[in-house]
Design an enzyme around this catalytic site. Structure first.
Site, short mmCIF file in Angstrom:
data_model
loop_
_atom_site.label_atom_id
_atom_site.label_comp_id
_atom_site.label_asym_id
_atom_site.label_seq_id
_atom_site.Cartn_x
_atom_site.Cartn_y
_atom_site.Cartn_z
N ASP A 10 -100.96 -10.33 -15.30
CA ASP A 10 -100.89 -11.16 -14.11
C ASP A 10 -99.84 -10.48 -13.21
O ASP A 10 -99.04 -9.67 -13.68
CB ASP A 10 -100.46 -12.57 -14.51
CG ASP A 10 -100.18 -13.45 -13.30
OD1 ASP A 10 -101.03 -13.50 -12.40
OD2 ASP A 10 -99.11 -14.07 -13.27
N ASP A 12 -97.71 -11.93 -9.96
CA ASP A 12 -96.51 -12.68 -9.59
C ASP A 12 -95.91 -13.39 -10.80
O ASP A 12 -96.58 -14.18 -11.46
CB ASP A 12 -96.84 -13.73 -8.52
CG ASP A 12 -97.37 -13.10 -7.25
OD1 ASP A 12 -96.55 -12.60 -6.47
OD2 ASP A 12 -98.60 -13.11 -7.04
#
Length: 219
Positions: A10, A12
Protein backbone atom coordinates in the site's frame (compact mmCIF):
# COMPACT_ATOMS: atom_id res chain seq x y z
CA UNK A 1 14.07 -15.42 4.75
CA UNK A 2 10.42 -15.80 3.80
CA UNK A 3 9.70 -17.65 0.59
CA UNK A 4 8.20 -15.12 -1.85
CA UNK A 5 8.77 -13.83 -5.37
CA UNK A 6 7.44 -10.27 -5.03
CA UNK A 7 6.37 -7.83 -2.35
CA UNK A 8 3.56 -5.34 -2.89
CA UNK A 9 2.87 -2.27 -0.79
CA UNK A 10 0.00 0.00 0.00
CA UNK A 11 1.28 3.56 -0.49
CA UNK A 12 0.12 6.13 2.08
CA UNK A 13 1.03 5.07 5.59
CA UNK A 14 2.81 1.90 4.48
CA UNK A 15 5.56 2.58 1.96
CA UNK A 16 5.57 6.38 2.21
CA UNK A 17 4.97 8.77 5.09
CA UNK A 18 2.80 11.16 3.10
CA UNK A 19 1.04 12.71 6.10
CA UNK A 20 3.33 15.78 6.43
CA UNK A 21 2.38 17.06 2.97
CA UNK A 22 -1.31 16.25 3.48
CA UNK A 23 -1.22 18.15 6.77
CA UNK A 24 0.56 21.11 5.20
CA UNK A 25 -2.06 21.33 2.44
CA UNK A 26 -5.08 21.08 4.74
CA UNK A 27 -3.67 23.64 7.15
CA UNK A 28 -3.16 26.05 4.26
CA UNK A 29 -6.78 25.47 3.37
CA UNK A 30 -8.06 25.90 6.91
CA UNK A 31 -6.14 29.17 7.23
CA UNK A 32 -7.63 30.39 3.94
CA UNK A 33 -11.12 29.70 5.30
CA UNK A 34 -10.39 31.37 8.64
CA UNK A 35 -10.43 28.15 10.61
CA UNK A 36 -7.89 27.01 13.23
CA UNK A 37 -5.35 24.38 12.26
CA UNK A 38 -5.81 20.86 13.56
CA UNK A 39 -3.17 18.87 15.42
CA UNK A 40 -0.84 16.70 13.37
CA UNK A 41 -1.90 13.59 15.29
CA UNK A 42 -5.57 14.11 14.42
CA UNK A 43 -4.83 14.61 10.74
CA UNK A 44 -2.38 11.69 10.44
CA UNK A 45 -5.15 9.26 11.30
CA UNK A 46 -7.42 10.86 8.68
CA UNK A 47 -4.89 10.39 5.88
CA UNK A 48 -5.64 6.68 5.51
CA UNK A 49 -9.13 7.60 4.25
CA UNK A 50 -7.79 9.88 1.53
CA UNK A 51 -8.95 13.37 0.65
CA UNK A 52 -12.56 12.59 1.59
CA UNK A 53 -11.51 11.54 5.08
CA UNK A 54 -9.36 14.63 5.46
CA UNK A 55 -12.14 17.03 4.43
CA UNK A 56 -14.59 15.25 6.72
CA UNK A 57 -12.20 15.57 9.66
CA UNK A 58 -11.04 19.13 8.91
CA UNK A 59 -14.41 20.72 8.17
CA UNK A 60 -16.76 18.37 10.05
CA UNK A 61 -19.07 17.92 7.06
CA UNK A 62 -20.42 14.85 5.30
CA UNK A 63 -19.86 13.98 1.61
CA UNK A 64 -23.43 14.96 0.74
CA UNK A 65 -22.89 18.54 2.01
CA UNK A 66 -22.92 21.03 -0.92
CA UNK A 67 -19.54 22.43 0.15
CA UNK A 68 -17.84 19.04 0.38
CA UNK A 69 -16.85 18.54 -3.27
CA UNK A 70 -15.53 22.11 -3.79
CA UNK A 71 -13.49 21.85 -0.59
CA UNK A 72 -12.13 18.47 -1.65
CA UNK A 73 -11.09 19.81 -5.05
CA UNK A 74 -9.48 22.86 -3.46
CA UNK A 75 -7.56 20.64 -1.05
CA UNK A 76 -6.32 18.32 -3.79
CA UNK A 77 -5.01 21.26 -5.82
CA UNK A 78 -3.07 22.48 -2.80
CA UNK A 79 -1.77 18.99 -2.11
CA UNK A 80 -0.59 18.45 -5.68
CA UNK A 81 1.45 21.65 -5.47
CA UNK A 82 3.52 20.34 -2.54
CA UNK A 83 3.04 16.60 -2.96
CA UNK A 84 6.64 15.61 -2.24
CA UNK A 85 8.01 18.46 -0.16
CA UNK A 86 8.24 16.41 3.04
CA UNK A 87 7.04 12.96 2.02
CA UNK A 88 9.61 10.17 2.37
CA UNK A 89 9.98 6.42 2.68
CA UNK A 90 9.33 5.21 6.20
CA UNK A 91 12.55 4.41 8.12
CA UNK A 92 14.07 1.11 7.06
CA UNK A 93 12.03 0.70 3.89
CA UNK A 94 14.84 1.81 1.60
CA UNK A 95 16.72 -1.22 2.92
CA UNK A 96 13.76 -3.42 1.96
CA UNK A 97 13.69 -2.02 -1.56
CA UNK A 98 17.46 -2.40 -1.86
CA UNK A 99 17.24 -6.02 -0.73
CA UNK A 100 14.54 -6.70 -3.32
CA UNK A 101 16.72 -5.23 -6.06
CA UNK A 102 19.80 -7.15 -4.87
CA UNK A 103 17.93 -10.45 -4.90
CA UNK A 104 16.12 -9.80 -8.18
CA UNK A 105 12.70 -9.68 -6.53
CA UNK A 106 10.20 -7.21 -8.00
CA UNK A 107 8.34 -4.84 -5.71
CA UNK A 108 5.25 -2.84 -6.52
CA UNK A 109 2.38 -0.72 -5.27
CA UNK A 110 -1.36 -1.31 -5.05
CA UNK A 111 -3.07 1.79 -3.69
CA UNK A 112 -6.41 3.53 -3.52
CA UNK A 113 -4.63 6.82 -4.25
CA UNK A 114 -5.61 8.08 -7.72
CA UNK A 115 -3.04 7.75 -10.50
CA UNK A 116 -2.57 11.52 -10.97
CA UNK A 117 -1.24 11.91 -7.44
CA UNK A 118 0.50 8.55 -7.19
CA UNK A 119 2.47 9.07 -10.39
CA UNK A 120 3.44 12.66 -9.52
CA UNK A 121 4.63 11.54 -6.09
CA UNK A 122 6.63 8.54 -7.33
CA UNK A 123 8.24 10.57 -10.10
CA UNK A 124 9.40 13.27 -7.69
CA UNK A 125 10.80 10.67 -5.28
CA UNK A 126 12.51 8.77 -8.14
CA UNK A 127 10.52 5.62 -7.37
CA UNK A 128 8.32 5.39 -10.46
CA UNK A 129 10.78 3.40 -12.55
CA UNK A 130 11.77 1.18 -9.65
CA UNK A 131 8.23 -0.04 -9.01
CA UNK A 132 7.59 -3.12 -11.16
CA UNK A 133 3.84 -2.51 -11.06
CA UNK A 134 1.78 0.40 -9.79
CA UNK A 135 -1.97 -0.15 -9.57
CA UNK A 136 -4.38 2.69 -8.72
CA UNK A 137 -8.19 2.91 -8.65
CA UNK A 138 -8.00 4.27 -12.22
CA UNK A 139 -6.83 0.82 -13.38
CA UNK A 140 -9.61 -1.28 -11.86
CA UNK A 141 -13.39 -1.39 -11.54
CA UNK A 142 -13.32 -2.03 -7.79
CA UNK A 143 -10.69 -0.58 -5.41
CA UNK A 144 -9.58 -2.22 -2.15
CA UNK A 145 -10.89 -4.05 -0.18
CA UNK A 146 -11.74 -5.76 -3.46
CA UNK A 147 -8.75 -7.90 -4.56
CA UNK A 148 -8.97 -6.78 -8.21
CA UNK A 149 -5.99 -4.44 -8.00
CA UNK A 150 -3.79 -7.06 -6.35
CA UNK A 151 -4.75 -9.66 -8.93
CA UNK A 152 -3.98 -7.18 -11.73
CA UNK A 153 -0.55 -6.59 -10.19
CA UNK A 154 0.07 -10.33 -10.22
CA UNK A 155 -0.91 -10.47 -13.88
CA UNK A 156 1.52 -7.68 -14.71
CA UNK A 157 4.27 -9.49 -12.78
CA UNK A 158 3.36 -12.90 -14.26
CA UNK A 159 3.21 -14.33 -10.76
CA UNK A 160 0.72 -16.30 -8.71
CA UNK A 161 -0.85 -14.47 -5.74
CA UNK A 162 0.51 -17.23 -3.51
CA UNK A 163 4.02 -16.07 -4.45
CA UNK A 164 3.38 -12.47 -3.36
CA UNK A 165 3.26 -10.70 -0.02
CA UNK A 166 1.12 -7.62 0.49
CA UNK A 167 1.91 -5.00 3.14
CA UNK A 168 -0.72 -2.50 4.29
CA UNK A 169 -1.78 -0.34 7.20
CA UNK A 170 -5.57 -0.71 6.98
CA UNK A 171 -8.07 -3.53 7.38
CA UNK A 172 -9.09 -3.12 3.73
CA UNK A 173 -5.49 -3.90 2.70
CA UNK A 174 -5.42 -7.13 4.65
CA UNK A 175 -8.88 -8.11 3.42
CA UNK A 176 -7.83 -7.46 -0.18
CA UNK A 177 -4.63 -9.44 0.22
CA UNK A 178 -6.34 -12.40 1.85
CA UNK A 179 -9.12 -12.40 -0.79
CA UNK A 180 -6.48 -12.39 -3.52
CA UNK A 181 -4.74 -15.40 -1.97
CA UNK A 182 -1.64 -13.53 -0.81
CA UNK A 183 0.13 -13.60 2.50
CA UNK A 184 -0.26 -10.30 4.29
CA UNK A 185 1.69 -8.07 6.66
CA UNK A 186 -0.06 -5.45 8.77
CA UNK A 187 2.06 -2.28 8.87
CA UNK A 188 1.73 -1.33 12.52
CA UNK A 189 3.77 1.81 11.90
CA UNK A 190 1.11 3.29 9.60
CA UNK A 191 -1.87 5.58 9.94
CA UNK A 192 -3.82 3.36 12.30
CA UNK A 193 -6.48 4.75 14.60
CA UNK A 194 -6.12 3.92 18.28
CA UNK A 195 -9.53 2.23 18.17
CA UNK A 196 -8.41 -0.23 15.47
CA UNK A 197 -7.57 -3.72 16.73
CA UNK A 198 -4.83 -4.70 14.29
CA UNK A 199 -4.53 -8.15 15.82
CA UNK A 200 -8.09 -8.84 14.64
CA UNK A 201 -7.34 -8.13 10.99
CA UNK A 202 -6.10 -11.71 10.48
CA UNK A 203 -2.88 -10.67 8.79
CA UNK A 204 -0.21 -13.36 8.60
CA UNK A 205 2.21 -11.05 10.39
CA UNK A 206 2.09 -7.75 12.26
CA UNK A 207 5.21 -5.58 12.12
CA UNK A 208 5.03 -2.72 14.59
CA UNK A 209 8.05 -0.73 13.38
CA UNK A 210 8.99 -0.12 9.76
CA UNK A 211 12.64 -0.70 10.64
CA UNK A 212 11.79 -4.35 11.40
CA UNK A 213 10.21 -5.24 8.05
CA UNK A 214 13.55 -6.00 6.41
CA UNK A 215 14.34 -8.49 9.18
CA UNK A 216 11.06 -10.36 8.69
CA UNK A 217 11.38 -10.52 4.91
CA UNK A 218 15.06 -11.23 4.44
CA UNK A 219 16.53 -12.98 7.49
Amino acid sequence: MLNFKAVLFDLDGTLLDTAPDFISAVNQQLKHHGKPRLSDSVMRNAVTNGSAGIIHKAFAIEPDHPDFKPLQEEFLALYLNNIADRTALFPGLQSVLNACIKQGLPWGIVTNKPWQYTQALLEQLDLARQSATTICPDHVSHPKPDPEGLLLACTELSLSPADCIYVGDHLRDIEAGRSAGMRTIAAGWGYIDESDAVEQWQADWIVEKSQNLNTLLFT
